[in-house]
Every structure is written in structure tokens, then in C-alpha cells.
Design a protein around this motif. Structure first.
Motif, PDB file in Angstrom:
ATOM      1  N   THR A 102      -4.029  -0.100   0.074  1.00 24.95           N
ATOM      2  CA  THR A 102      -4.379  -1.423   0.582  1.00 24.95           C
ATOM      3  C   THR A 102      -3.221  -2.390   0.354  1.00 24.95           C
ATOM      4  OG1 THR A 102      -5.363  -2.115  -1.520  1.00 24.95           O
ATOM      5  CG2 THR A 102      -6.823  -1.032   0.082  1.00 24.95           C
ATOM      6  N   VAL A 103      -3.310  -3.541   1.002  1.00 29.43           N
ATOM      7  CA  VAL A 103      -2.302  -4.594   0.848  1.00 29.43           C
ATOM      8  C   VAL A 103      -3.026  -5.912   0.594  1.00 29.43           C
ATOM      9  CG1 VAL A 103      -0.562  -3.456   2.290  1.00 29.43           C
ATOM     10  CG2 VAL A 103      -2.254  -4.971   3.355  1.00 29.43           C
ATOM     11  N   PRO A 104      -2.374  -6.880  -0.056  1.00 24.10           N
ATOM     12  CA  PRO A 104      -3.020  -8.182  -0.275  1.00 24.10           C
ATOM     13  C   PRO A 104      -3.292  -8.882   1.049  1.00 24.10           C
ATOM     14  CG  PRO A 104      -1.097  -7.920  -1.691  1.00 24.10           C
ATOM     15  CD  PRO A 104      -1.046  -6.805  -0.701  1.00 24.10           C
ATOM     16  N   ASP A 105      -4.323  -9.702   1.044  1.00 23.07           N
ATOM     17  CA  ASP A 105      -4.689 -10.486   2.217  1.00 23.07           C
ATOM     18  C   ASP A 105      -3.731 -11.662   2.347  1.00 23.07           C
ATOM     19  OD1 ASP A 105      -5.843 -11.788   4.301  1.00 23.07           O
ATOM     20  OD2 ASP A 105      -7.784 -12.123   3.343  1.00 23.07           O
ATOM     21  N   GLU A 106      -2.978 -11.710   3.442  1.00 22.19           N
ATOM     22  CA  GLU A 106      -2.017 -12.806   3.633  1.00 22.19           C
ATOM     23  C   GLU A 106      -2.708 -14.128   3.921  1.00 22.19           C
ATOM     24  OE1 GLU A 106       0.694 -11.609   6.673  1.00 22.19           O
ATOM     25  OE2 GLU A 106       2.034 -10.603   5.278  1.00 22.19           O
ATOM     26  N   GLY A 107      -3.990 -14.073   4.278  1.00 24.26           N
ATOM     27  CA  GLY A 107      -4.699 -15.311   4.564  1.00 24.26           C
ATOM     28  C   GLY A 107      -5.016 -16.125   3.343  1.00 24.26           C
ATOM     29  N   GLY A 108      -4.736 -15.596   2.153  1.00 24.08           N
ATOM     30  CA  GLY A 108      -4.984 -16.356   0.925  1.00 24.08           C
ATOM     31  C   GLY A 108      -6.388 -16.211   0.391  1.00 24.08           C
ATOM     32  N   GLY A 109      -7.195 -15.299   0.971  1.00 21.34           N
ATOM     33  CA  GLY A 109      -8.559 -15.133   0.487  1.00 21.34           C
ATOM     34  C   GLY A 109      -8.664 -14.380  -0.819  1.00 21.34           C
ATOM     35  N   GLY A 110      -7.570 -13.740  -1.253  1.00 18.99           N
ATOM     36  CA  GLY A 110      -7.588 -13.022  -2.512  1.00 18.99           C
ATOM     37  C   GLY A 110      -8.119 -11.614  -2.413  1.00 18.99           C
ATOM     38  N   GLY A 111      -8.537 -11.174  -1.235  1.00 21.68           N
ATOM     39  CA  GLY A 111      -9.055  -9.829  -1.085  1.00 21.68           C
ATOM     40  C   GLY A 111      -7.952  -8.843  -0.707  1.00 21.68           C
ATOM     41  N   ARG A 112      -8.376  -7.680  -0.249  1.00 20.60           N
ATOM     42  CA  ARG A 112      -7.456  -6.627   0.140  1.00 20.60           C
ATOM     43  C   ARG A 112      -7.736  -6.246   1.588  1.00 20.60           C
ATOM     44  NH1 ARG A 112      -3.689  -6.019  -3.765  1.00 20.60           N
ATOM     45  NH2 ARG A 112      -3.312  -3.905  -3.011  1.00 20.60           N
ATOM     46  N   ARG A 113      -6.707  -5.762   2.254  1.00 18.60           N
ATOM     47  CA  ARG A 113      -6.840  -5.326   3.634  1.00 18.60           C
ATOM     48  C   ARG A 113      -6.151  -3.980   3.796  1.00 18.60           C
ATOM     49  NH1 ARG A 113      -8.769  -9.341   6.881  1.00 18.60           N
ATOM     50  NH2 ARG A 113      -7.961  -8.437   8.799  1.00 18.60           N
ATOM     51  N   ILE A 114      -6.436  -3.312   4.898  1.00 19.97           N
ATOM     52  CA  ILE A 114      -5.910  -1.971   5.142  1.00 19.97           C
ATOM     53  C   ILE A 114      -5.120  -2.015   6.442  1.00 19.97           C
ATOM     54  CG2 ILE A 114      -6.495   0.446   5.571  1.00 19.97           C
ATOM     55  CD1 ILE A 114      -8.866  -1.904   3.717  1.00 19.97           C
ATOM     56  N   GLU A 115      -3.877  -1.575   6.344  1.00 18.53           N
ATOM     57  CA  GLU A 115      -3.021  -1.593   7.529  1.00 18.53           C
ATOM     58  C   GLU A 115      -3.432  -0.497   8.507  1.00 18.53           C
ATOM     59  OE1 GLU A 115       0.825  -1.210   5.714  1.00 18.53           O
ATOM     60  OE2 GLU A 115       1.194  -3.375   5.856  1.00 18.53           O
ATOM     61  N   ARG A 116      -3.169  -0.770   9.768  1.00 22.27           N
ATOM     62  CA  ARG A 116      -3.503   0.178  10.813  1.00 22.27           C
ATOM     63  C   ARG A 116      -2.786   1.519  10.617  1.00 22.27           C
ATOM     64  NH1 ARG A 116      -7.443   1.496  13.559  1.00 22.27           N
ATOM     65  NH2 ARG A 116      -7.862  -0.741  13.577  1.00 22.27           N
ATOM     66  N   THR A 117      -1.565   1.474  10.122  1.00 22.22           N
ATOM     67  CA  THR A 117      -0.831   2.723   9.903  1.00 22.22           C
ATOM     68  C   THR A 117      -1.505   3.600   8.852  1.00 22.22           C
ATOM     69  OG1 THR A 117       0.580   1.545   8.318  1.00 22.22           O
ATOM     70  CG2 THR A 117       1.377   1.712  10.590  1.00 22.22           C
ATOM     71  N   GLU A 118      -2.134   2.965   7.832  1.00 19.86           N
ATOM     72  CA  GLU A 118      -2.836   3.732   6.807  1.00 19.86           C
ATOM     73  C   GLU A 118      -4.083   4.400   7.382  1.00 19.86           C
ATOM     74  OE1 GLU A 118      -3.807   5.201   2.895  1.00 19.86           O
ATOM     75  OE2 GLU A 118      -1.990   4.701   4.034  1.00 19.86           O
ATOM     76  N   ILE A 119      -4.799   3.701   8.223  1.00 21.08           N
ATOM     77  CA  ILE A 119      -5.980   4.295   8.857  1.00 21.08           C
ATOM     78  C   ILE A 119      -5.574   5.462   9.752  1.00 21.08           C
ATOM     79  CG2 ILE A 119      -7.884   3.839  10.449  1.00 21.08           C
ATOM     80  CD1 ILE A 119      -7.977   1.000   9.401  1.00 21.08           C
ATOM     81  N   ASP A 120      -4.496   5.278  10.494  1.00 18.68           N
ATOM     82  CA  ASP A 120      -4.022   6.364  11.357  1.00 18.68           C
ATOM     83  C   ASP A 120      -3.587   7.575  10.531  1.00 18.68           C
ATOM     84  OD1 ASP A 120      -4.518   4.709  13.487  1.00 18.68           O
ATOM     85  OD2 ASP A 120      -2.442   4.025  13.686  1.00 18.68           O
ATOM     86  N   ARG A 121      -2.979   7.346   9.370  1.00 16.97           N
ATOM     87  CA  ARG A 121      -2.542   8.452   8.518  1.00 16.97           C
ATOM     88  C   ARG A 121      -3.732   9.269   8.029  1.00 16.97           C
ATOM     89  NH1 ARG A 121      -2.166   9.709   3.203  1.00 16.97           N
ATOM     90  NH2 ARG A 121      -3.210   7.767   2.614  1.00 16.97           N
ATOM     91  N   LEU A 122      -4.772   8.600   7.612  1.00 15.26           N
ATOM     92  CA  LEU A 122      -5.949   9.294   7.105  1.00 15.26           C
ATOM     93  C   LEU A 122      -6.689  10.034   8.216  1.00 15.26           C
ATOM     94  CD1 LEU A 122      -7.211   6.480   4.706  1.00 15.26           C
ATOM     95  CD2 LEU A 122      -6.209   8.669   4.024  1.00 15.26           C
ATOM     96  N   ARG A 123      -6.755   9.438   9.364  1.00 16.99           N
ATOM     97  CA  ARG A 123      -7.456  10.084  10.478  1.00 16.99           C
ATOM     98  C   ARG A 123      -6.703  11.311  10.989  1.00 16.99           C
ATOM     99  NH1 ARG A 123     -11.411   6.968  13.171  1.00 16.99           N
ATOM    100  NH2 ARG A 123     -10.883   8.056  15.088  1.00 16.99           N
ATOM    101  N   ALA A 124      -5.415  11.354  10.738  1.00 10.48           N
ATOM    102  CA  ALA A 124      -4.619  12.498  11.212  1.00 10.48           C
ATOM    103  C   ALA A 124      -4.659  13.686  10.254  1.00 10.48           C
ATOM    104  CB  ALA A 124      -3.167  12.042  11.426  1.00 10.48           C
ATOM    105  N   GLN A 125      -5.295  13.553   9.098  1.00 17.05           N
ATOM    106  CA  GLN A 125      -5.350  14.664   8.139  1.00 17.05           C
ATOM    107  C   GLN A 125      -6.274  15.766   8.640  1.00 17.05           C
ATOM    108  OE1 GLN A 125      -6.532  12.895   4.412  1.00 17.05           O
ATOM    109  NE2 GLN A 125      -4.485  12.098   3.978  1.00 17.05           N
TER     110      GLN A 125
END
Length: 330
Positions: free
Chosen positions: A41-64
Motif C-alpha cells: 500500500t501507499v499513503p493517501d496523498e489526499g491527507g486523509g491519513g489512510g492507505r491506498r493501493i496502486e493500480r500496478t499492485e492490483i494488476d501484479r496480484l491478479r496476474a499470479q
């Protein structure tokens, strides 16, 4: 060519709820996969303090290979009975192995009787059972040294869970104060106050200090029990955490000192304007404090000095009046 090259940014990342749906995971499974480092995951750039998942990470997992079943298997958790069946051993032996610290819990929850139910990764249990070096622990008599520890009341399940959970929190911490808050979460407040004596630094720690996992209402018996499991009780564990906290706080001080309120300055009171003193006559000084005299209204225009005094007649009327007052000519 225009020379502009598309560079993926974190703005292309999505929220955890959407990423869980795209990966075919329940929210609890997704959170565990993040804690285990299986999903980056990566930090939320919007300043909400949460975490987000980049599209490339989702694509990597789906390709396994074997997606999504393989991903679900890696985050499958089981309790004591199911874990014992998975390892083909009695539930009592499974519990003894967990108390000895050979099987490490990954989560816990409280049942309706407020009893702690420990949960384990099914993948780790399979690996433990498949290891030939552990065969003597699964079958036959428990070694004498381990039986002595059990008789002495050894139970390392909570301690091993704390160590694992601390690793989860440190993996997600982005700055030194967040890492210090993660370490402080496993110490009693009195222990933290003994290490970090500055109240502003303790406030900074509390800002980043995570609470125990679970959804219990604050102040409830279940919440108190979760806090008890979160707190290090063994002397050697607490000493290690105290030493680690002092080290991480020192790093945080150098990185960014804890914020403090602005210094107070005395409010400047404007002085009254100074008037020049005029010299007064003695009589004026004597009567300076006397009440002012009432001012009489000016008489209407055309009247005499004294109000009510008739104005003398003028003209023909005055001449006729004068003749009446004279005696007749003889």
C-alpha cells in the motif's frame, strides 16, 4: 512527439474497499494481507491519513498463477480445532504447541463469554506440519524440557502475537514519531511516562499510538481485556520495549521535534493619551468640583429682559392712548 511521458502516480491508486472487491477478498482478509506484507500500500496523498493501493499492485496480484484462490489461501486463518485437524493432531497437543510459542497466533477475538480465541495462519500450520524436524513434536511423547515449561504455566501466545502485531504496525509507519507510537502501544502509560518525560512528546506519541484491534466499545469489559492483551507484562519483554522506545524517540526528536504551543507574550495595554495641564486660577480650583450651574433659557426674541413684561405700544394706538390719559383743555 510532444515529449510528455505518462508517469504513474499515486492518484491512480484506489481505496481499500475497491481493491478488496477487485481482488476477490473480504475486508478482513484484505486487511490481514496488508499486515502480512502480501499487498503493498501507499499513503493517501489526499491527507486523509489512510492507505491506498496502486493500480500496478492490483494488476501484479491478479496476474499470479491460481488467482484468486492462491491469494485467499495465503490469508486463511483458523482456530484451534480447525488448525489441529489441518495438522492431523489432537486439539490438546495443538494448544500445548501454541503455548510453548511454536505456533504463533496472527489474530484474536473474544467470544460471547469474553474468552480469548486465538487464530492462526493456515499456511504456516501446513508448513510446520510438513517440516520433518517437527515430526517428534506432532507424534509421541512431548520432550521433558517442554513438559516442564508447560507445568510451570508458560503461555507465549499473547507475547508472540504482540511481537507479530508490532511488526505489522512498524511496517505501516511512515515517520519516526509513528514508529515510536507503535512501540509505545505495547507499554503501560506509566512505563511510557518514565521513558518520555516531556508532556508534549507524550502527546505526540499518543497521536500516533494505535489502539488494540477489534470493534469493542471503549471502556467495555471486552475493550479492557484487549488492552490487557496488548500490554507487555513479562519483565524482559517490557525492558526490551522500553529500550526500543527510548531509541526511536531519540530518532524522532532529531527528525522533527514535537510541536509546542507558541510562547505567550504579555498583551500591551495602550496608555491613555496625555493631556497638557492648564494653569487654573485659585477660584477655578476651588469650584472645579462643584456642580455646573443651571442655564436659564434665553427669552423669546422680541420680549423684554424679564419674561412677562409687556412691550410698550407704538404707533397710532400709543397716540390715542395718550390723548385719553390727558385732562380736557379748559
Amino acid at each position: 512527439m510532444s515529449g510528455n511521458t505518462f508517469v504513474p502516480s499515486r492518484r491512480d491508486a484506489c481505496a481499500p474497499s475497491r481493491a478488496a472487491r477487485e481482488l476477490g477478498l473480504r475486508r478482513s482478509e484484505f486487511a490481514l494481507a496488508v499486515h502480512l506484507g502480501r499487498i503493498r500500500t501507499v499513503p493517501d496523498e489526499g491527507g486523509g491519513g489512510g492507505r491506498r493501493i496502486e493500480r500496478t499492485e492490483i494488476d501484479r496480484l491478479r496476474a499470479q498463477d491460481g488467482f484468486p484462490e492462491t491469494l485467499r489461501e495465503r490469508v486463511q486463518i483458523v482456530g484451534t480445532a480447525e488448525g489441529a485437524a489441518l495438522m492431523d493432531i489432537p486439539a490438546g497437543r495443538f494448544t500445548r504447541l501454541a503455548r510453548l510459542g511454536l505456533l504463533v497466533p496472527v489474530r484474536f477475538h473474544l467470544n460471547r463469554y469474553r474468552a480469548v480465541v486465538w487464530l492462526y495462519l493456515a499456511e504456516e500450520l501446513r508448513q510446520f506440519a510438513a517440516d520433518a524436524e517437527n515430526a517428534h513434536l506432532l507424534k509421541g511423547r512431548t520432550p521433558e524440557s517442554l513438559r516442564g515449561q508447560l507445568v510451570a504455566g508458560v503461555d507465549l501466545r499473547a507475547r508472540n502475537w504482540r511481537g507479530r502485531h508490532l511488526g505489522f504496525l512498524l511496517r505501516e509507519a511512515e515517520e519516526p514519531w509513528a514508529r515510536a507510537g507503535a512501540v509505545a502501544a505495547f507499554l503501560a502509560p506509566v512505563e511510557v511516562a518514565d521513558i518520555v518525560k516531556d508532556p508534549y512528546e507524550r502527546a505526540r506519541l499518543n497521536h500516533f499510538r494505535p489502539g488494540p484491534p477489534g470493534t469493542s466499545a471503549p471502556g467495555s469489559p471486552s475493550s479492557h481485556l484487549a488492552e490487557h492483551l496488548m500490554t507487555a507484562l513479562d519483565a524482559d519483554e517490557a525492558d526490551w520495549l522500553r529500550s526500543e522506545l527510548a531509541h526511536v524517540v531519540q530518532e524522532a526528536r532529531h527528525h522533527a521535534p514535537a510541536p509546542r504551543p507558541a510562547p505567550r507574550h504579555a498583551a500591551s495595554v495602550p496608555r491613555p493619551a496625555q493631556h497638557h495641564a492648564h494653569r487654573m486660577s485659585p477660584s477655578a480650583v476651588r469650584h472645579a468640583g462643584a456642580a455646573p450651574r443651571p442655564v436659564s433659557p434665553r427669552p423669546p426674541r422680541g420680549h423684554g429682559a424679564e419674561q412677562g413684561t409687556p412691550r410698550p405700544p407704538r404707533g397710532l394706538r400709543a397716540w390715542l392712548r395718550g390723548r385719553r390719559s390727558r385732562p380736557a383743555d379748559l
